[in-house]
Motif scaffolding. Structure first.
Motif, short mmCIF file in Angstrom:
data_model
loop_
_atom_site.label_atom_id
_atom_site.label_comp_id
_atom_site.label_asym_id
_atom_site.label_seq_id
_atom_site.Cartn_x
_atom_site.Cartn_y
_atom_site.Cartn_z
N THR A 127 0.89 -1.22 -0.08
CA THR A 127 0.07 0.04 -0.16
C THR A 127 0.86 1.21 0.02
O THR A 127 1.77 1.21 0.66
N GLY A 128 0.46 2.15 -0.85
CA GLY A 128 1.35 3.51 -1.03
C GLY A 128 2.49 3.16 -1.67
O GLY A 128 2.44 2.17 -2.51
N PHE A 129 3.57 4.31 -1.61
CA PHE A 129 4.65 4.23 -2.53
C PHE A 129 5.81 5.03 -1.71
O PHE A 129 5.47 6.06 -1.23
N PHE A 130 6.85 4.29 -1.74
CA PHE A 130 8.10 5.13 -0.98
C PHE A 130 9.15 5.17 -1.77
O PHE A 130 10.49 5.23 -1.38
N GLY A 131 9.11 5.04 -3.18
CA GLY A 131 10.37 4.92 -4.01
C GLY A 131 10.82 6.47 -4.30
O GLY A 131 11.86 6.65 -4.85
N GLY A 132 10.24 7.34 -4.24
CA GLY A 132 10.52 8.76 -4.42
C GLY A 132 9.52 9.61 -4.65
O GLY A 132 8.23 9.49 -4.30
N ARG A 133 9.59 10.85 -5.00
CA ARG A 133 8.37 11.79 -5.16
C ARG A 133 8.79 12.89 -6.11
O ARG A 133 10.11 13.22 -6.68
N TRP A 134 8.01 13.66 -6.87
CA TRP A 134 8.20 14.75 -7.70
C TRP A 134 8.29 16.20 -6.94
O TRP A 134 7.48 16.26 -6.12
N GLU A 135 9.34 16.88 -7.22
CA GLU A 135 9.44 18.08 -6.75
C GLU A 135 10.12 19.14 -7.68
O GLU A 135 11.19 19.11 -8.38
N GLY A 136 9.43 20.05 -7.98
CA GLY A 136 9.71 21.19 -9.08
C GLY A 136 9.90 20.63 -10.34
O GLY A 136 10.97 20.96 -11.04
N GLY A 137 9.20 19.47 -10.89
CA GLY A 137 9.24 18.97 -12.13
C GLY A 137 10.51 18.11 -12.33
O GLY A 137 10.80 17.48 -13.44
N HIS A 138 11.12 17.81 -11.21
CA HIS A 138 12.08 16.53 -11.03
C HIS A 138 11.77 15.59 -10.23
O HIS A 138 11.05 15.89 -9.09
N PHE A 139 12.19 14.26 -10.57
CA PHE A 139 11.82 13.38 -9.63
C PHE A 139 13.08 12.99 -8.63
O PHE A 139 14.15 12.93 -8.94
N MET A 140 12.61 12.98 -7.28
CA MET A 140 13.73 12.60 -6.40
C MET A 140 13.62 11.32 -5.89
O MET A 140 12.52 10.93 -5.76
#
Length: 285
Positions: free
Chosen positions: A159-172
């Motif tokens: 459940t959910g996702f912990f691989g990364g996130r989007w910030e300011g048009g870039h994937f972290m």
């Protein structure tokens, strides 16, 4: 030979011996028959409730219209394998899964480019319902939705996702669960302890017992289907005999750097033509 009633039915509906005239008997019966019959029917319904085979709500598919493939054969357990390194900034990891083509075959986990900035991948999953295993395809969306509670690893722990996130048009990238190279600097660390892994690859009786909550159902809106290269990746692997499941075997290719790219075995070693190759392993899902 006459069929005998079960004992509990004989007790509920015993045979009566009439010792008075039919007219008097019927008159007396009218007074109590309504209450007596109702009471007996209620008792019978309680008995049937206990002896009837159970129907599990877990095996009722909440999203039957999403199913694209059905089979009566259960999918195999998910294999453990090592994630290959991210090939470049902007690539996104989509975990491997079992697909069906007259038998189950392994579609390797692969790094892909999202269709557009800001999208996250929700993996597909198998769900058991009414005697069949149905495939719910994965999709892209602004948030990660329900994927059957399946623990695919690599940030998708059910459940959910912990691989990364989007910030300011870039994937972290969260380097605690995704393996990236030294040339990628938009990273962070968010350690996740998910405990022992359940390797079941389907939702329902005998697999993962997890139902979508309200938030996950809302996140299933605004879906974008898998990209053409993702669909071709799945189709191409169905043409490789070594990917099909068989007893006491494992898929030849477990993961890839990109659709049509470098191939890696279960231990994360790059494969060469004619056999396994060198390379070093990385993070396991």
């Amino acid at each position: 030979m006459k069929n005998k009633q079960p004992n509990f039915l004989q007790n509920l509906f015993p045979k009566k011996v009439i010792t008075e005239s039919p007219d008097n008997y019927l008159a007396n019966e009218k007074v109590s028959s309504g209450h007596s019959i109702l009471k007996k029917l209620m008792m019978l319904s309680v008995i049937l409730l206990f002896i009837a085979p159970p129907v599990f709500a877990q095996d009722t598919d909440l999203f039957p219209d999403d199913v694209t493939v059905k089979t009566q054969q259960a999918p195999p357990a998910l294999p453990d394998y090592v994630q290959p390194p991210c090939p470049g900034d902007g690539y996104y990891w989509t975990p491997g899964y079992w697909a069906w083509a007259d038998g189950y075959y392994w579609v390797p986990g692969v790094w892909v480019l999202p269709p557009s900035i800001g999208l996250l991948w929700t993996p597909g999953y198998w769900g058991f319902s009414l005697g069949f295993y149905g495939w719910h395809p994965g999709y892209w969306g602004p948030t990660v939705g329900y994927y059957g509670g399946i623990n695919y690893g690599f940030g998708y722990f059910g459940t959910g996702f912990f691989g990364g996130r989007w910030e300011g048009g870039h994937f972290m990238y969260n380097t605690s669960v995704w393996r990236v190279g030294k040339n990628i600097h938009n990273t962070y660390v968010n350690k996740v302890n998910m405990g022992a892994r359940n390797r079941a690859s389907f939702n329902g009786t005998g697999g993962v017992n997890y139902r979508a909550n309200g938030e996950e159902m809302r996140r299933m809106e605004n879906r974008t289907p898998a990209s053409e290269e993702q669909r071709n990746h799945e189709i191409n692997m169905s043409n490789e005999k070594g990917q099909f499941h068989a007893p006491n075997t494992r898929p030849a290719v477990h993961s890839m750097s990109a659709p049509g790219g470098q191939r890696f075995d279960q231990g994360g070693h790059q494969m060469r033509m004619g056999g396994g190759g060198g390379g070093r392993g990385g993070r396991r899902g």
